[in-house]
Design a protein around this motif. Structure first.
Motif, mmCIF file in Angstrom:
data_model
loop_
_atom_site.group_PDB
_atom_site.id
_atom_site.type_symbol
_atom_site.label_atom_id
_atom_site.label_comp_id
_atom_site.label_asym_id
_atom_site.label_seq_id
_atom_site.Cartn_x
_atom_site.Cartn_y
_atom_site.Cartn_z
ATOM 1 N N THR A 41 49.936 66.774 56.705
ATOM 2 C CA THR A 41 51.243 67.330 56.352
ATOM 3 C C THR A 41 52.159 66.199 55.891
ATOM 4 O O THR A 41 51.928 65.024 56.195
ATOM 5 C CB THR A 41 51.903 68.040 57.545
ATOM 6 O OG1 THR A 41 52.201 67.074 58.572
ATOM 7 C CG2 THR A 41 50.990 69.119 58.116
ATOM 8 N N THR A 42 53.203 66.561 55.170
ATOM 9 C CA THR A 42 54.177 65.540 54.782
ATOM 10 C C THR A 42 54.866 64.967 56.012
ATOM 11 O O THR A 42 55.313 63.816 55.993
ATOM 12 C CB THR A 42 55.200 66.113 53.792
ATOM 13 O OG1 THR A 42 55.758 67.319 54.311
ATOM 14 C CG2 THR A 42 54.536 66.400 52.452
ATOM 15 N N ASP A 43 54.912 65.739 57.094
ATOM 16 C CA ASP A 43 55.439 65.222 58.355
ATOM 17 C C ASP A 43 54.553 64.107 58.905
ATOM 18 O O ASP A 43 55.042 63.148 59.516
ATOM 19 C CB ASP A 43 55.540 66.365 59.370
ATOM 20 C CG ASP A 43 56.516 66.062 60.494
ATOM 21 O OD1 ASP A 43 57.462 65.284 60.269
ATOM 22 O OD2 ASP A 43 56.340 66.610 61.593
ATOM 23 N N ASP A 44 53.232 64.201 58.695
ATOM 24 C CA ASP A 44 52.318 63.138 59.121
ATOM 25 C C ASP A 44 52.646 61.828 58.413
ATOM 26 O O ASP A 44 52.582 60.741 59.008
ATOM 27 C CB ASP A 44 50.866 63.525 58.835
ATOM 28 C CG ASP A 44 50.368 64.676 59.682
ATOM 29 O OD1 ASP A 44 50.905 64.884 60.789
ATOM 30 O OD2 ASP A 44 49.442 65.388 59.224
ATOM 31 N N LEU A 45 52.988 61.919 57.133
ATOM 32 C CA LEU A 45 53.356 60.721 56.379
ATOM 33 C C LEU A 45 54.631 60.106 56.947
ATOM 34 O O LEU A 45 54.744 58.888 57.090
ATOM 35 C CB LEU A 45 53.565 61.069 54.901
ATOM 36 C CG LEU A 45 52.328 61.125 54.004
ATOM 37 C CD1 LEU A 45 51.300 62.123 54.498
ATOM 38 C CD2 LEU A 45 52.732 61.446 52.578
ATOM 39 N N ASP A 46 55.589 60.967 57.267
ATOM 40 C CA ASP A 46 56.851 60.505 57.830
ATOM 41 C C ASP A 46 56.612 59.779 59.151
ATOM 42 O O ASP A 46 57.188 58.714 59.411
ATOM 43 C CB ASP A 46 57.779 61.706 58.040
ATOM 44 C CG ASP A 46 59.187 61.314 58.425
ATOM 45 O OD1 ASP A 46 59.962 60.916 57.527
ATOM 46 O OD2 ASP A 46 59.519 61.392 59.632
#
Length: 275
Positions: A41-46
């Motif tokens: 998820t883009t949250d994982d990148l964050d």
């Protein structure tokens, strides 16, 4: 000119702190890029980005900026800039621009990279590569030029000279000065206007960040009041480095080698910031 914003000129000591922030930011972006795999998820990148900055004990300049809720911007496919990380799952072939920043001892760094998730559309690969090279041509112009407008001229000339389908250069979102704040004077346009802009002087630090699209340059802001998307759904790419000009030359603050490997083919040798 009345009302013109004042440019902040840094001494070498301040620029060296910005370089420390830049090297840290490069490592944090490395972690975010490595996390950009199908199924993440883009949250994982964050979270991957934040872990590196937290471990270093540095601060964030995106988090809380005018109410922005996350540590990075993660803009996928037709999202140009300011995409908010969350539950969106990355798929094979997505193109994503990861934009981040951090602060060390009061001095800012800002940088962005585009990533193709897995195997991508060759035209998206081309889009990212042209944007990346356009950024480096702009950085070379900062080293060789006399006025900030020379940067936009160089970017525009490079993009316009590319063979294949034409790519659009966004005009509503541009680069900027950086230092004791993330966004400062002067604006750094990515296109040719005929205006020279501010004179380039030692102590100037700029965030040079071309944003290119495969279609129309028209954009709109989504209901989250942050995410900017192309109105025609075309894909976008953003690349960015923070760069300092000092009395001896330039140094790319957010590149571990100061930009040496990428600038050599352009006839520029970056010079470390003197003590």
């Amino acid at each position: 000119m009345i009302g013109q914003r004042k440019i902040e000129y840094k001494n070498n000591g301040q620029l060296r702190i910005m370089a420390q922030a830049g090297v840290l930011l490069s490592r944090a972006l490395d972690a975010a890029v490595a996390a950009a795999v199908p199924g993440a998820t883009t949250d994982d990148l964050d979270a991957a980005f934040a872990a590196v900055v937290d471990e270093a004990g540095a601060q964030y300049n995106f988090l809380g900026y005018h109410g922005y809720p996350r540590h990075i911007c993660a803009s996928v496919n037709d999202e140009v800039v300011h995409g908010i990380p969350g539950s969106r799952v990355l798929a094979e072939g997505d193109i994503i621009s990861i934009d981040g920043g951090c602060v060390v001892r009061g001095w800012n760094a800002d940088s962005a990279r585009t990533v193709i998730v897995g195997e991508g559309d060759p035209e998206d690969v081309r889009l990212s590569e042209v944007t990346r090279q356009a950024m480096w041509h702009g950085i070379a112009a900062f080293a060789k030029g006399s006025f900030v407008g020379d940067i936009g001229d160089a970017i525009d000339d490079f993009v316009s000279a590319q063979e294949g389908a034409p790519l659009g250069i966004l005009e509503d979102y541009v680069g900027h000065g950086i230092g004791s704040q993330m966004h400062m004077a002067p604006d750094v346009l990515n296109y040719r206007t005929g205006h020279r802009g501010a004179k380039i002087k030692p102590g100037m630090a700029l965030a040079i960040e071309p944003m290119l699209v495969r279609g129309s340059i028209d954009t709109k802001v989504l209901d989250d009041e942050w995410t900017v998307v192309t109105t025609d759904g075309s894909h976008a790419s953003q690349w960015e480095h923070s760069v300092a000009r000092h009395a001896g030359g330039i140094w790319v603050l957010t590149a571990p080698d100061g930009g040496a490997s990428e600038l050599a083919p352009l006839g520029v040798t970056p010079v470390p910031i003197p003590a």
